[in-house]
Design an enzyme around this catalytic site. Structure first.
Site, PDB file in Angstrom:
ATOM      1  N   TRP A 293       0.850  -1.207   0.000  1.00 41.25           N
ATOM      2  CA  TRP A 293       0.000   0.000   0.000  1.00 41.25           C
ATOM      3  C   TRP A 293       0.881   1.250   0.000  1.00 41.25           C
ATOM      4  CZ3 TRP A 293      -5.252   0.165   3.038  1.00 41.25           C
ATOM      5  CH2 TRP A 293      -6.074  -0.889   2.589  1.00 41.25           C
TER       6      TRP A 293
ATOM      7  N   ASP B 291       4.438  -0.713  17.680  1.00 42.57           N
ATOM      8  CA  ASP B 291       2.980  -0.712  17.845  1.00 42.57           C
ATOM      9  C   ASP B 291       2.448   0.709  17.600  1.00 42.57           C
ATOM     10  OD1 ASP B 291       0.380  -0.705  18.739  1.00 42.57           O
ATOM     11  OD2 ASP B 291       0.805  -1.776  20.609  1.00 42.57           O
TER      12      ASP B 291
ATOM     13  N   LYS C 299      -9.388  -1.630   7.493  1.00 40.16           N
ATOM     14  CA  LYS C 299      -9.833  -3.021   7.349  1.00 40.16           C
ATOM     15  C   LYS C 299     -10.445  -3.488   8.661  1.00 40.16           C
ATOM     16  CE  LYS C 299      -6.764  -6.484   6.772  1.00 40.16           C
ATOM     17  NZ  LYS C 299      -5.975  -7.206   5.755  1.00 40.16           N
TER      18      LYS C 299
HETATM   19  C1  LIG Z   1      -2.332  -7.489   5.969  1.00 37.81           C
HETATM   20  S1  LIG Z   1      -0.867  -6.809   6.644  1.00 37.81           S
HETATM   21  C2  LIG Z   1      -0.746  -5.259   5.801  1.00 37.81           C
HETATM   22  C3  LIG Z   1      -0.335  -5.384   4.344  1.00 37.81           C
HETATM   23  C4  LIG Z   1       0.036  -4.040   3.758  1.00 37.81           C
HETATM   24  N1  LIG Z   1      -1.132  -3.184   3.586  1.00 37.81           N
HETATM   25  C5  LIG Z   1       0.681  -4.177   2.393  1.00 37.81           C
HETATM   26  O1  LIG Z   1       0.027  -3.847   1.397  1.00 37.81           O
HETATM   27  O2  LIG Z   1       1.827  -4.607   2.323  1.00 37.81           O
HETATM   28  C6  LIG Z   1      -1.391  -6.352   8.245  1.00 37.81           C
HETATM   29  C7  LIG Z   1      -0.294  -5.690   9.079  1.00 37.81           C
HETATM   30  O3  LIG Z   1      -0.856  -5.100  10.262  1.00 37.81           O
HETATM   31  C8  LIG Z   1       0.211  -5.014  11.196  1.00 37.81           C
HETATM   32  N2  LIG Z   1      -0.246  -4.678  12.546  1.00 37.81           N
HETATM   33  C9  LIG Z   1      -1.110  -5.358  13.340  1.00 37.81           C
HETATM   34  N3  LIG Z   1      -1.244  -4.737  14.539  1.00 37.81           N
HETATM   35  C10 LIG Z   1      -0.473  -3.619  14.487  1.00 37.81           C
HETATM   36  C11 LIG Z   1      -0.187  -2.585  15.424  1.00 37.81           C
HETATM   37  N4  LIG Z   1      -0.719  -2.564  16.654  1.00 37.81           N
HETATM   38  N5  LIG Z   1       0.683  -1.601  15.057  1.00 37.81           N
HETATM   39  C12 LIG Z   1       1.249  -1.617  13.832  1.00 37.81           C
HETATM   40  N6  LIG Z   1       1.009  -2.575  12.897  1.00 37.81           N
HETATM   41  C13 LIG Z   1       0.172  -3.572  13.225  1.00 37.81           C
HETATM   42  C14 LIG Z   1       0.840  -6.408  11.098  1.00 37.81           C
HETATM   43  O4  LIG Z   1       2.147  -6.424  11.621  1.00 37.81           O
HETATM   44  C15 LIG Z   1       0.785  -6.653   9.568  1.00 37.81           C
HETATM   45  O5  LIG Z   1       2.008  -6.381   8.951  1.00 37.81           O
END
Ligand SMILES: C[S@@+](CC[C@H](N)C(=O)[O-])C[C@H]1O[C@@H](n2cnc3c(N)ncnc32)[C@H](O)[C@@H]1O
Length: 199
Positions: free
Chosen positions: A55, A93, A155
């Site tokens: 993204w 985070d 999402k």
């Molecule tokens: C489906 S992936 C995102 C893919 C990304 N949009 C791409 O196109 O490459 C979901 C991401 O959310 C991140 N995530 C989940 N909880 C999070 C948090 N509290 N802070 C930062 N990132 C987080 C995960 O580490 C993961 O890499």
């Protein structure tokens, strides 16, 4: 069989690889932006849950067109080589005190995009509850850090709670709706909530 669910998934994966994107999720943002015009050249964008970076890369290349700024945050580092010059990356985070302070320092934002998802456990109740919590946190962030007239996409795993999140978004935006891009896997229970034109 030519058009099975996984064939469709594979065609997006292959296309992403050919076009230099680390994940097929790029085509979800492409469709979301085509249909809702969230981001324009020169915008300041916050990408929450950005890794591996599709993204972020698509926003740099196709949406802000190399102008403007993208602040990308994830628990994991981006898998982009090189990281585009418009990108400021934070690893950690997004909702911790330390990272949040950095995000605030680089705001406010024209658009916030969040594809953030929890590690799935296979237990649908646990997974949707965690996804709803993440979505709520992003809405709080948008309340503070999104400019007036700004846009938001998040999402969420469908499980019931998305209706409450959408209701909250309706108080914050002139228009808010749920949208399922074609690039979502047929068997996925994710959906995107879109807020347009912050009040
Ligand atoms: C489906 S992936 C995102 C893919 C990304 N949009 C791409 O196109 O490459 C979901 C991401 O959310 C991140 N995530 C989940 N909880 C999070 C948090 N509290 N802070 C930062 N990132 C987080 C995960 O580490 C993961 O890499």
């Amino acid at each position: 069989m030519a058009n099975s669910r996984r064939d469709k998934a594979d065609s997006y994966t292959l296309k992403a690889r050919k076009e230099g994107y680390p994940a097929r999720s790029v085509y979800k943002l492409e469709e979301i932006n085509q249909t809702h015009k969230l981001i324009k050249p020169g915008d300041t964008v916050l990408d929450v849950g950005a890794a591996p970076g599709s993204w972020t890369l698509f926003t740099h290349r196709e949406l802000i067109k190399g102008k403007g700024k993208i602040v990308s945050v994830d628990l994991n580092p981006l898998n982009l080589n090189p990281v585009p010059p418009t990108v400021i990356e934070f690893t950690g985070d997004a909702f911790s005190k330390e990272i949040r302070a950095q995000l605030v320092e680089h705001g406010p934002y024209d658009t916030i995009i969040s594809d953030a998802a929890p590690m799935t456990t296979g237990n649908r109740t646990v997974d949707t509850t965690r996804s709803e919590w993440l979505a709520e946190q992003v809405v709080f962030l948008a309340e503070e850090q999104l400019k007036v007239h700004g846009n938001l996409v998040i999402k969420i795993f469908q499980g019931g709670g998305q209706e409450q999140v959408l209701k909250n978004m309706r108080t914050l935006f002139n228009k808010a709706k749920a949208f399922k891009p074609k690039a979502c896997r047929d068997d996925s229970f994710e959906i995107y909530l879109i807020g347009l034109d912050k009040k």
